[in-house]
Design an enzyme around this catalytic site. Structure first.
Site, PDB file in Angstrom:
ATOM      1  N   GLY A 179       0.870  -1.175   0.000  1.00 53.96           N
ATOM      2  CA  GLY A 179       0.000   0.000   0.000  1.00 53.96           C
ATOM      3  C   GLY A 179       0.910   1.229   0.000  1.00 53.96           C
ATOM      4  N   ALA A 180       0.608   2.174  -0.898  1.00 52.68           N
ATOM      5  CA  ALA A 180       1.544   3.275  -1.139  1.00 52.68           C
ATOM      6  C   ALA A 180       1.971   4.031   0.141  1.00 52.68           C
ATOM      7  CB  ALA A 180       0.944   4.227  -2.174  1.00 52.68           C
ATOM      8  N   GLN A 189      -5.594  -8.851  -2.619  1.00 52.34           N
ATOM      9  CA  GLN A 189      -5.623  -7.888  -1.507  1.00 52.34           C
ATOM     10  C   GLN A 189      -7.065  -7.538  -1.111  1.00 52.34           C
ATOM     11  OE1 GLN A 189      -3.660  -7.643  -4.193  1.00 52.34           O
ATOM     12  NE2 GLN A 189      -1.789  -6.503  -3.788  1.00 52.34           N
ATOM     13  N   ASP A 213      -1.529   4.698  -6.311  1.00 53.37           N
ATOM     14  CA  ASP A 213      -0.101   4.516  -6.020  1.00 53.37           C
ATOM     15  C   ASP A 213       0.740   5.664  -6.545  1.00 53.37           C
ATOM     16  OD1 ASP A 213      -1.290   1.617  -6.054  1.00 53.37           O
ATOM     17  OD2 ASP A 213       0.525   1.614  -4.837  1.00 53.37           O
ATOM     18  N   LYS A 216      -3.738  -0.417  -8.468  1.00 54.89           N
ATOM     19  CA  LYS A 216      -3.637  -1.871  -8.649  1.00 54.89           C
ATOM     20  C   LYS A 216      -4.243  -2.331  -9.968  1.00 54.89           C
ATOM     21  CE  LYS A 216      -1.927  -4.175  -6.599  1.00 54.89           C
ATOM     22  NZ  LYS A 216      -0.546  -4.574  -6.941  1.00 54.89           N
TER      23      LYS A 216
HETATM   24  O1  MRU Z   1       0.655  -3.958  -4.586  1.00 57.76           O
HETATM   25  P1  MRU Z   1       0.017  -3.235  -3.431  1.00 57.76           P
HETATM   26  O2  MRU Z   1      -0.819  -4.098  -2.565  1.00 57.76           O
HETATM   27  O3  MRU Z   1       1.029  -2.411  -2.657  1.00 57.76           O
HETATM   28  O4  MRU Z   1      -0.955  -2.193  -4.140  1.00 57.76           O
HETATM   29  C1  MRU Z   1      -1.755  -1.357  -3.342  1.00 57.76           C
HETATM   30  C2  MRU Z   1      -2.696  -0.533  -4.118  1.00 57.76           C
HETATM   31  O5  MRU Z   1      -2.743  -0.572  -5.329  1.00 57.76           O
HETATM   32  C3  MRU Z   1      -3.528   0.438  -3.337  1.00 57.76           C
HETATM   33  O6  MRU Z   1      -4.761   0.633  -3.954  1.00 57.76           O
HETATM   34  C4  MRU Z   1      -2.799   1.781  -3.265  1.00 57.76           C
HETATM   35  O7  MRU Z   1      -1.497   1.609  -2.789  1.00 57.76           O
HETATM   36  C5  MRU Z   1      -3.503   2.752  -2.428  1.00 57.76           C
HETATM   37  S1  MRU Z   1      -3.250   2.386  -0.723  1.00 57.76           S
HETATM   38  C6  MRU Z   1      -3.969   3.528   0.255  1.00 57.76           C
END
Ligand code: MRU
Length: 363
Positions: free
Chosen positions: A54-55, A201, A242, A253
């Site tokens: 998550g970013a 996720q 992200d 994602k």
């Molecule tokens: O690969 P991940 O699980 O790190 O991807 C996460 C996402 O795509 C989330 O939607 C994004 O980071 C927003 S988190 C508040």
């Protein structure tokens, strides 16, 4: 957010600064496992293997990873090398670069003996600011959901993708923050949770979060999203980000773009929750966003819990079939109804972002 009644953040420094405690998200939803990261290398590994993901949480973990690397006599070269190691862990979420640049700018002007204290303080400040940002996103998004509830006179059906909840941030989440705020304020909501293959996720993390908080939700396979939108079962799509380019294009994602297309075709509002640190002012549009390619094994195999409780990985595909695994996609700004930031809502456009963040030069 609370776990079994106890307020919990997704990342917490130990009082003696010997490490930071994380939730190892690779075990959810089957087990809640806490882990302590004690070295730079452990922080890098946790980000790479998505024990933390998550970013915003990637940015926060990188900040603490750097703090773990900074000793009382840390040289400029040591700090730069640690930043480079952390920056190489995952490419798409710009919060990683943002956090490292902020840490570096804070530490390098200081004399070496002052750097360790400053590193822990700055990482803590990044975490506290993340929580404040997400609380503000919750307030702005709540107004949107409240209006929708008033107009429809029934529970609001939202759809989300991946996990942009508190597990993806330090607390609250981005896309899920308004959902929690609505639920807590007594505004009835129901969330369609798309599973989010290949790493699931949605099914594993978002569903766990919502179930733990008592928010009504239903898990769907990714391919059901368009059908539900056509059937009138979705009032609002709300996802995280992200990296957002200066023109409002959004990387999130893999699968987010397909949801935006289906929402657009069905006249359903599609909003993206965007904390300021997720905006990449150096990119004019989304074409320059690096898209992470992850291991084919995440597509060819799937993890689940067998009867009896054992968690195992099973293979889905013929051994001879290659697989590709792009982990993110870019949704063009024209498909996005609006961005929900900590400073309020704005159109997904250069002008919209500039109006909320006037101090920023853009690419
Ligand atoms: O690969 P991940 O699980 O790190 O991807 C996460 C996402 O795509 C989330 O939607 C994004 O980071 C927003 S988190 C508040």
């Amino acid at each position: 957010m609370k776990i079994a009644g106890t307020p919990t953040r997704s990342i917490r420094p130990l009082a003696d600064r010997s490490g930071v405690e994380i939730i190892d998200q690779t075990h959810l939803p089957h087990a809640l496992v806490f882990r302590t990261l004690r070295t730079l290398e452990a922080a890098c590994e946790a980000i790479k293997t998505m024990q933390v993901r998550g970013a915003p949480l990637i940015g926060a973990t990188a900040a603490y990873g750097l703090a773990l690397a900074v000793s009382d006599d840390a040289s400029d070269a040591r700090i730069d090398a640690a930043c480079a190691q952390l920056a190489a862990t995952r490419p798409t979420a710009v919060n990683l670069r943002w956090a490292l640049e902020r840490m570096r700018a804070r530490l390098l002007p200081l004399p070496a003996p002052a750097r360790r204290d400053a590193a822990w303080a700055e990482a803590g400040a990044i975490c506290d600011e993340d929580v404040a940002i997400n609380e503000a996103i919750a307030r702005h998004g709540l107004a949107l959901i409240r209006d929708m509830h008033a107009a429809k006179g029934r529970a609001v059906n939202l759809m989300t993708h991946c996990n942009a909840g508190w597990l993806a941030t330090v607390d609250w989440g981005t896309a899920l923050a308004p959902v929690y705020a609505a639920h807590d304020a007594g505004v009835p909501v129901h969330v369609w949770v798309s599973e989010t293959r290949p790493r699931n996720q949605g099914a594993a993390l978002t569903a766990w979060e919502l179930a733990s908080h008592g928010v009504p939700h239903t898990v769907i396979c990714d391919n059901a999203a368009g059908h539900l939108m056509r059937q009138g079962e979705v009032d609002l799509v709300l996802v995280g980000a992200d990296r957002v380019a200066a023109n409002g294009d959004v990387a999130n994602k893999i699968g987010t773009y397909l949801k935006a297309l289906a929402a657009h075709d069905n006249g359903i509002p599609f909003y993206v929750a965007v904390p300021g640190p997720t905006i990449d002012w150096r990119l004019a549009d989304g074409s320059g966003i690096p898209i992470e390619a992850r291991a084919a094994a995440e597509v060819t195999h799937i993890r689940g819990q067998a009867e009896g409780g054992r968690v195992l990985d099973v293979c889905l595909t013929p051994a001879a079939s290659p697989a590709a695994n792009p982990a993110f996609d870019v949704t063009p700004a024209r498909l996005i109804t609006g961005l929900i930031t900590e400073r309020g809502l704005c159109p997904a456009s250069r002008a919209g972002l500039r109006a909320l963040y006037p101090g920023h030069a853009d690419g």
